[in-house]
Design a protein around this motif. Structure first.
Motif, PDB file in Angstrom:
ATOM      1  N   THR A 166      52.914  19.487 -27.743  1.00 36.27           N
ATOM      2  CA  THR A 166      52.400  17.892 -27.646  1.00 36.27           C
ATOM      3  C   THR A 166      51.246  17.516 -28.312  1.00 36.27           C
ATOM      4  O   THR A 166      50.162  18.381 -28.192  1.00 36.27           O
ATOM      5  CB  THR A 166      52.084  17.716 -25.938  1.00 36.27           C
ATOM      6  OG1 THR A 166      53.050  18.575 -25.371  1.00 36.27           O
ATOM      7  CG2 THR A 166      51.943  16.677 -25.556  1.00 36.27           C
TER       8      THR A 166
ATOM      9  N   ASP B  90      57.542  15.331 -40.998  1.00 38.62           N
ATOM     10  CA  ASP B  90      57.575  14.969 -39.431  1.00 38.62           C
ATOM     11  C   ASP B  90      56.956  16.163 -38.693  1.00 38.62           C
ATOM     12  O   ASP B  90      57.454  17.157 -38.721  1.00 38.62           O
ATOM     13  CB  ASP B  90      59.163  14.801 -39.083  1.00 38.62           C
ATOM     14  CG  ASP B  90      59.430  14.587 -37.796  1.00 38.62           C
ATOM     15  OD1 ASP B  90      58.301  14.296 -36.791  1.00 38.62           O
ATOM     16  OD2 ASP B  90      60.533  14.360 -37.185  1.00 38.62           O
ATOM     17  N   ILE B  91      55.784  15.630 -38.109  1.00 40.87           N
ATOM     18  CA  ILE B  91      55.117  16.743 -37.254  1.00 40.87           C
ATOM     19  C   ILE B  91      55.687  17.314 -36.270  1.00 40.87           C
ATOM     20  O   ILE B  91      55.492  18.284 -35.759  1.00 40.87           O
ATOM     21  CB  ILE B  91      53.565  16.099 -37.072  1.00 40.87           C
ATOM     22  CG1 ILE B  91      52.714  16.788 -36.623  1.00 40.87           C
ATOM     23  CG2 ILE B  91      53.909  14.946 -35.966  1.00 40.87           C
ATOM     24  CD1 ILE B  91      51.725  17.111 -37.413  1.00 40.87           C
ATOM     25  N   ASN B  92      56.735  16.630 -35.660  1.00 38.51           N
ATOM     26  CA  ASN B  92      57.429  17.012 -34.752  1.00 38.51           C
ATOM     27  C   ASN B  92      58.556  18.116 -35.024  1.00 38.51           C
ATOM     28  O   ASN B  92      59.479  18.483 -34.025  1.00 38.51           O
ATOM     29  CB  ASN B  92      58.193  16.046 -33.678  1.00 38.51           C
ATOM     30  CG  ASN B  92      56.956  15.078 -33.056  1.00 38.51           C
ATOM     31  OD1 ASN B  92      56.109  15.834 -32.602  1.00 38.51           O
ATOM     32  ND2 ASN B  92      57.108  14.090 -33.276  1.00 38.51           N
ATOM     33  N   LYS B  93      58.702  18.135 -36.328  1.00 44.00           N
ATOM     34  CA  LYS B  93      59.653  19.207 -36.928  1.00 44.00           C
ATOM     35  C   LYS B  93      59.172  20.422 -37.601  1.00 44.00           C
ATOM     36  O   LYS B  93      58.666  20.358 -38.698  1.00 44.00           O
ATOM     37  CB  LYS B  93      60.847  18.360 -37.873  1.00 44.00           C
ATOM     38  CG  LYS B  93      62.112  18.241 -37.415  1.00 44.00           C
ATOM     39  CD  LYS B  93      63.237  17.561 -38.395  1.00 44.00           C
ATOM     40  CE  LYS B  93      63.463  18.483 -39.312  1.00 44.00           C
ATOM     41  NZ  LYS B  93      64.319  17.539 -40.297  1.00 44.00           N
ATOM     42  N   VAL B  94      59.227  21.478 -36.650  1.00 40.28           N
ATOM     43  CA  VAL B  94      58.483  22.617 -37.478  1.00 40.28           C
ATOM     44  C   VAL B  94      59.456  23.351 -38.345  1.00 40.28           C
ATOM     45  O   VAL B  94      60.461  23.399 -38.154  1.00 40.28           O
ATOM     46  CB  VAL B  94      57.781  23.517 -36.118  1.00 40.28           C
ATOM     47  CG1 VAL B  94      56.658  22.944 -35.519  1.00 40.28           C
ATOM     48  CG2 VAL B  94      58.784  23.999 -35.277  1.00 40.28           C
TER      49      VAL B  94
ATOM     50  N   GLU C 140      57.098  26.435 -32.582  1.00 41.22           N
ATOM     51  CA  GLU C 140      57.556  25.651 -31.679  1.00 41.22           C
ATOM     52  C   GLU C 140      56.683  24.471 -31.470  1.00 41.22           C
ATOM     53  O   GLU C 140      55.304  24.513 -31.926  1.00 41.22           O
ATOM     54  CB  GLU C 140      57.494  26.141 -30.471  1.00 41.22           C
ATOM     55  CG  GLU C 140      58.484  27.302 -29.765  1.00 41.22           C
ATOM     56  CD  GLU C 140      58.153  27.899 -28.541  1.00 41.22           C
ATOM     57  OE1 GLU C 140      58.907  27.241 -27.695  1.00 41.22           O
ATOM     58  OE2 GLU C 140      57.506  28.874 -28.388  1.00 41.22           O
ATOM     59  N   SER C 141      57.405  23.249 -31.698  1.00 39.18           N
ATOM     60  CA  SER C 141      56.403  22.177 -31.560  1.00 39.18           C
ATOM     61  C   SER C 141      55.721  21.883 -30.285  1.00 39.18           C
ATOM     62  O   SER C 141      56.164  22.591 -29.492  1.00 39.18           O
ATOM     63  CB  SER C 141      57.343  20.787 -32.212  1.00 39.18           C
ATOM     64  OG  SER C 141      58.098  20.531 -30.790  1.00 39.18           O
TER      65      SER C 141
ATOM     66  N   TYR D 103      54.396  25.033 -40.550  1.00 43.04           N
ATOM     67  CA  TYR D 103      55.065  24.268 -41.499  1.00 43.04           C
ATOM     68  C   TYR D 103      54.960  24.544 -42.774  1.00 43.04           C
ATOM     69  O   TYR D 103      53.803  25.094 -43.083  1.00 43.04           O
ATOM     70  CB  TYR D 103      54.333  22.669 -41.319  1.00 43.04           C
ATOM     71  CG  TYR D 103      54.396  22.049 -40.069  1.00 43.04           C
ATOM     72  CD1 TYR D 103      55.021  21.205 -39.501  1.00 43.04           C
ATOM     73  CD2 TYR D 103      53.211  22.410 -38.971  1.00 43.04           C
ATOM     74  CE1 TYR D 103      55.048  20.808 -38.300  1.00 43.04           C
ATOM     75  CE2 TYR D 103      53.016  21.863 -37.743  1.00 43.04           C
ATOM     76  CZ  TYR D 103      54.209  21.142 -37.318  1.00 43.04           C
ATOM     77  OH  TYR D 103      53.917  20.521 -36.163  1.00 43.04           O
TER      78      TYR D 103
ATOM     79  N   PRO E 278      52.905  25.881 -33.614  1.00 44.90           N
ATOM     80  CA  PRO E 278      53.763  25.201 -34.488  1.00 44.90           C
ATOM     81  C   PRO E 278      53.470  25.546 -36.061  1.00 44.90           C
ATOM     82  O   PRO E 278      52.011  25.435 -36.326  1.00 44.90           O
ATOM     83  CB  PRO E 278      53.481  23.907 -34.197  1.00 44.90           C
ATOM     84  CG  PRO E 278      52.232  23.567 -33.391  1.00 44.90           C
ATOM     85  CD  PRO E 278      52.064  25.128 -32.908  1.00 44.90           C
TER      86      PRO E 278
ATOM     87  N   GLN F 192      49.119  25.274 -27.807  1.00 41.51           N
ATOM     88  CA  GLN F 192      50.291  26.232 -27.691  1.00 41.51           C
ATOM     89  C   GLN F 192      50.189  27.209 -26.782  1.00 41.51           C
ATOM     90  O   GLN F 192      50.969  27.728 -26.019  1.00 41.51           O
ATOM     91  CB  GLN F 192      50.765  26.588 -29.082  1.00 41.51           C
ATOM     92  CG  GLN F 192      50.018  28.113 -29.470  1.00 41.51           C
ATOM     93  CD  GLN F 192      48.977  28.020 -30.266  1.00 41.51           C
ATOM     94  OE1 GLN F 192      48.238  26.702 -30.392  1.00 41.51           O
ATOM     95  NE2 GLN F 192      48.230  28.788 -30.703  1.00 41.51           N
TER      96      GLN F 192
END
Lengths: 279, 279
Positions: B228, B217-221, B225-226, B158, B156, B148
């Motif tokens: 790469t 879902d790892i792309n949905k924080v 922010e998510s 969660y 990110p 990040q």
């Protein structure tokens, strides 16, 4: 000697590990079958100092531990009125499962008893603190000698000039330290091994200069027994669990209970589980 | 890039080290010259989360931190009514020296202010908690990438299914974690580097299996922010300081103050001083 690697793997698969040795030992304390010191028993398991205080002093003591983490490494605080250490040993009863307790009234030990059921009340909060037995197992596993064990003595302890941080009624206390003489070529290892265990006093507070922390004569201990320091060895000083005991006595609380020195609480936790790299 | 070795030597000779950078930065917050986030400022110095509560909730929160040390690594608790963090920054004033504060009433943010003098009362206790900025400096020094920072984003974060241990009014909270994707060959190092900093969240709580801790879902924080995650990288999860903030909101306290997210308190302590091998 304990095989640390096996312990560590066992601790990772946690639920499988057989903790019955600790449970059985506590059972013997409960029935009175074991009433002596706990040194050398259940060597793999974390042994803890016990402090029990009325709720009105719990905040001050909790904050004293937070402010002085090296001498007071807090492992668990029970709910008010509960004698169950639900993190360290959920099946245990803190009123009966230590071999011996000290009863303190106005800063004086007024009784020494094998169980505290008659002293128990709903007002009490129990604190369990880490003890150096855990890091001594790690020192021995790293082939670092622990002199007082070799000489079958109590560890040498000294009052120092290092002030503790105050908290409420716990004021003007000084740090008590334990000392282990370490061969000069092993000093590095001894520091690194113990640093990995911050919840059982962690890295040393002083290395090789007792006069800097107010210790005038290394052969004159304030608690415990003096041990041999050989040529080529350096005295290393670690923060000691006698510090909070002394702070409680100094504070003249109307009522408190502690374990009797050397008569610790045996938990279900493995020493290796306290390693900072495994928690 | 910071030279850790020099910092470490400076920290050993403590009194000589120039802490004016932190003091000057706090001065700018006090006058309003600096009102934005603290990310990237005073990189050598420990930045801390701030929680201020009425004394009646202080015991419950102190014990919540003791029971949940990974998300709530407590660095200092002030005396009731005092706005001076005498351990971390004795010249500071906690009422004015952060760039921005959140005022919470009944679990809702009712105000965001650059100083809290008008909200201050003798009844308040301040808690300063470690934050991951400190271990990120250590990761970068070990040449481990921090995604990040590379992507100039917020980390990110969660919500997980891992329960926190309850304490008084702070009940039924779940752990919040931050995630950093680490190249597979550096996972070992990333664990070891962060384990040395238990007062700023320490070692990871989960490695590579988000579904095991309730992250679908790892792309949905849930916060931040998510970022790469490249081929050959493993997502690693550390306990996060949003956990205590969420616990405070969930507890619906009538009144509380916290720092505004990202607007931290800059202390006089060096990050390197929190390394378990130097304390």
């Amino acid at each position: 000697m304990i095989n640390m690697r096996t312990d560590y793997l066992d601790s990772l698969t946690n639920t499988d590990f057989d903790r019955s040795e600790a449970q059985q030992f506590r059972g013997k304390c409960r029935t009175g079958e074991h009433s002596g010191p706990t040194t050398g028993f259940c060597m793999k398991f974390v042994q803890a100092n016990l402090v029990i205080l009325p709720k009105s002093y719990a905040y001050d003591f909790l904050l004293f531990c937070q402010r002085n983490p090296k001498p007071c490494p807090l492992l668990e605080v029970t709910e008010q009125g509960s004698y169950t250490p639900s993190i360290l040993a959920p099946s245990a009863d803190l009123r009966t499962d230590l071999p011996k307790y000290n009863i303190l009234q106005s800063g004086t030990i007024t009784d020494q008893v094998p169980n505290i059921s008659e002293y128990w009340s709903e007002d009490l909060v129990s604190f369990l603190l880490g003890c150096s037995f855990s890091f001594e197992e790690a020192l021995l596993s790293a082939k670092i000698p622990v002199r007082q064990i070799e000489e079958n003595k109590n560890v040498p302890m000294y009052a120092t000039s290092i002030p503790c941080r105050d908290s409420g009624v716990f004021r003007n206390s000084k740090l008590v330290v334990s000392m282990r003489p370490i061969p000069v070529e092993m000093v590095n290892d001894a520091i690194n091994v113990t640093a990995r265990f911050p919840t059982v006093h962690g890295s040393p507070v002083q290395i090789g200069k007792p006069e800097e922390i107010g210790i005038e004569d290394i052969n004159k201990v304030d608690y415990g027994e003096s041990v041999t320091i050989n040529e080529g060895e350096i005295p290393i000083f670690w923060a000691c669990g006698v510090t909070p005991m002394k702070a409680i006595i100094d504070a003249n609380l109307p009522f408190a209970i502690t374990h009797a020195p050397g008569h610790m609480f045996i938990t279900d936790k493995l020493n290796s589980e306290l390693n900072i790299f495994s928690i």
